[in-house]
Design an enzyme around this catalytic site. Structure first.
Site, PDB file in Angstrom:
ATOM      1  N   SER A   1       0.834  -1.199   0.000  1.00  0.00           N
ATOM      2  CA  SER A   1       0.000   0.000   0.000  1.00  0.00           C
ATOM      3  C   SER A   1       0.873   1.255   0.000  1.00  0.00           C
ATOM      4  O   SER A   1       1.622   1.475  -0.953  1.00  0.00           O
ATOM      5  CB  SER A   1      -0.940  -0.059   1.205  1.00  0.00           C
ATOM      6  N   ALA A   2       0.808   2.097   1.035  1.00  0.00           N
ATOM      7  CA  ALA A   2       1.699   3.255   1.088  1.00  0.00           C
ATOM      8  C   ALA A   2       3.154   2.809   1.073  1.00  0.00           C
ATOM      9  O   ALA A   2       4.023   3.467   0.491  1.00  0.00           O
ATOM     10  CB  ALA A   2       1.421   4.094   2.337  1.00  0.00           C
TER      11      ALA A   2
END
Length: 528
Positions: free
Chosen positions: A153-154
């Site tokens: 994700s991030a």
């Protein structure tokens, strides 16, 4: 590993858009860490203000690989265990570096992959992570040519940034439910344009963004494994296609896969370069929402602990990514055989790579003297202000000395390139207006002793003016490529000293203080 209730608020709060509330990078978090995981401090200037955790199997030999595992929002460094990376570290023999975001930097503990001050080369969080790698290579004697980075994700988006910024550091990457490099430069762009809607560019446009991250780089690019769920409700699945376009363009493979098959029932493609080498692979996990694919169990290909955004889909992503990189000791193949089992990696031999050496503060310093070299004296402000270069207020010319231990370079390696990165401390006037900042190189030490002394001011160099550093007044500056004579003065298993000076005596006060220690990095390219 235990997880709290998922949080889905961060992007909405940042962008102040209600529409973003359903599209945050909100991931479960846990505090449990694998036995043997330790926090490491003192790894550099740490401009991104990150925490560093590291897992190393008991008795890990020197010359082994390093994997950097980047967690998602609201997670901690324990993501590296949940995703299976500490398990494969034990099975295959490598160290795991687990950076951890702090809420002071981002309220949901997301890596700031969309902020230019954090995703650029030698800046912010990206530089902090690179410093963690350098610390691990120095502490454990790890193989600098086999360093890899992956994230969810991030953390996946930051993985793409690190692959773009540091092709000289990372040999491979694994982006899981992430975003293309330089998809966004603001929170609104990140939340709306990239995550919620998806941003489309041509392969060359995406590839150019990567090439612009480190425009002077002409060496090999990392091989990249890309993963995402086909039903991802947080990061629009089209981002997997955009990532494929970006990294196949960078690798020069074209966008037609050489292999298109299924693994555990999920679509899988492999893209190869002109030599037939696997450079990019893509997994689309059918029906999976936003998360890291795992397959809990004790089987040869199983890994992980299922939880919020760590999803049991009967396929272990870290196993497949590790095999694609060759961490298990096998030759990476387009479709790893399901019946194969992990085996120890062989000791590294041959190849090429880059090693980052940090300045030895016990030996560095600066010397000031009259323009003709008369009345030299050792400067006294190194510990508080840094290393002075240029003309000081007392009218003397300052020259700075940096010392590097080259024992981290592989024995018998041939140095093929080098460049020096300096951090800006402070300054007065513009010394570059009248002169060039040059780098002298000495095989060994300039003066009678390696510690800074008055004889360092005028001592002969092995290679005078081997490189120049262009004007910079904040952040950091990197020299041009070292001359052939400068490269010849850098020998593995030795000491090399660099002397910084302006090539003309300055007629009025104009100087710069450059950072020392981890703020001064010598990057050395080598083959063997």
């Amino acid at each position: 590993m235990t997880y709290d209730t998922p949080l889905r608020r961060w992007w909405a709060a940042l962008a102040l858009l209600a529409v973003a509330a359903a599209a945050v990078l909100g991931l479960g978090h846990g505090e449990a860490r694998a036995a043997g995981t330790v926090q490491v401090t003192g790894f550099g200037s740490n401009p991104g203000n990150l925490l560093m955790y590291r897992y190393a199997p008991t008795g890990l030999a020197a010359g082994r690989p390093v994997v950097v595992a980047l967690h998602g929002c609201t997670q901690t460094a324990s993501y590296g265990e949940a995703a299976g990376w500490t398990h494969w570290a034990d099975a295959w023999g490598f160290a795991v570096v687990m950076p951890q975001q702090q809420s002071a930097n981002n309220s949901s503990q997301c890596f700031n992959w969309f902020q230019p001050g954090d995703f650029g080369r030698d800046a912010g969080e990206a530089l902090s992570i690179r410093q963690m790698v350098a610390k691990t290579v120095a502490d454990l004697g790890s193989d600098p040519a086999r360093v890899y980075v992956t994230g969810l994700s991030a953390g996946g988006a930051m993985t793409a940034a690190l692959l773009a910024d540091y092709p000289d550091v990372f040999a491979g990457g694994g982006v899981v439910a992430g975003l293309p490099y330089h998809c966004a430069t603001t929170a609104v762009e990140a939340s709306v344009n990239c995550m919620t809607m998806g941003t489309s560019k041509t392969p060359q446009q995406w590839g150019d963004l990567v090439r612009q991250a480190y425009p002077s780089w002409t060496g090999a690019r990392p091989k990249v494994s890309l993963w995402q769920g086909s039903s991802d409700s947080v990061v629009k699945p089209v981002n997997l296609t955009e990532l494929m376009k970006q990294w196949t363009d960078v690798a020069g493979t074209g966008q037609t896969p050489a292999v298109s098959d299924t693994v555990a029932g999920h679509p899988h493609q492999v893209y190869r370069d002109a030599s037939g080498a696997d450079r990019v692979e893509v997994y689309s996990i059918t029906g999976m929402d936003h998360g890291q694919p795992v397959d809990p169990g004790s089987g040869a290909e199983q890994c992980g602990t299922a939880g919020a955004y760590v999803l049991d889909v009967n396929l272990c992503a870290s196993y497949r990514i590790g095999r694609f990189w060759g961490l298990d000791g096998s030759a990476p193949s387009p479709s790893p055989s399901p019946s194969s089992s992990p085996s120890p990696s062989p000791s590294p031999s041959g190849g090429s790579g880059s090693t980052q050496l940090t300045d030895d503060t016990a030996l560095d310093g600066y010397v000031k003297a009259a323009a003709d070299g008369g009345s030299p004296a050792v400067g006294t402000l190194a510990g508080s202000l840094g290393l002075a270069v240029g003309r000081g207020t007392e009218g003397k010319q300052n020259r700075a000395l940096l010392s590097f231990d080259t024992s981290a370079l592989p024995a018998g390696a041939t140095v093929t390139g080098a460049r020096l990165t300096l951090g800006y401390g402070s300054g007065s006037g513009d010394p570059w207006a009248a002169a060039q900042l040059t780098v002298d190189v000495r095989d060994g030490c300039f003066g009678a002793a390696c510690t800074t002394g008055t004889d360092d001011w005028a001592a002969p160099a092995s290679a005078g003016a081997a490189a120049t550093v262009a004007r910079f007044t904040s952040g950091s500056g990197t020299s041009g490529a070292f001359s052939a004579a400068g490269l010849a003065a850098i020998r593995p298993g030795s000491t090399v000293q660099l002397r910084l000076q302006f090539d003309q005596a300055l007629a009025s006060t104009a100087y710069v203080f450059v950072q020392r220690g981890a703020g001064a990095v010598l990057t050395v390219d080598w083959t063997r």
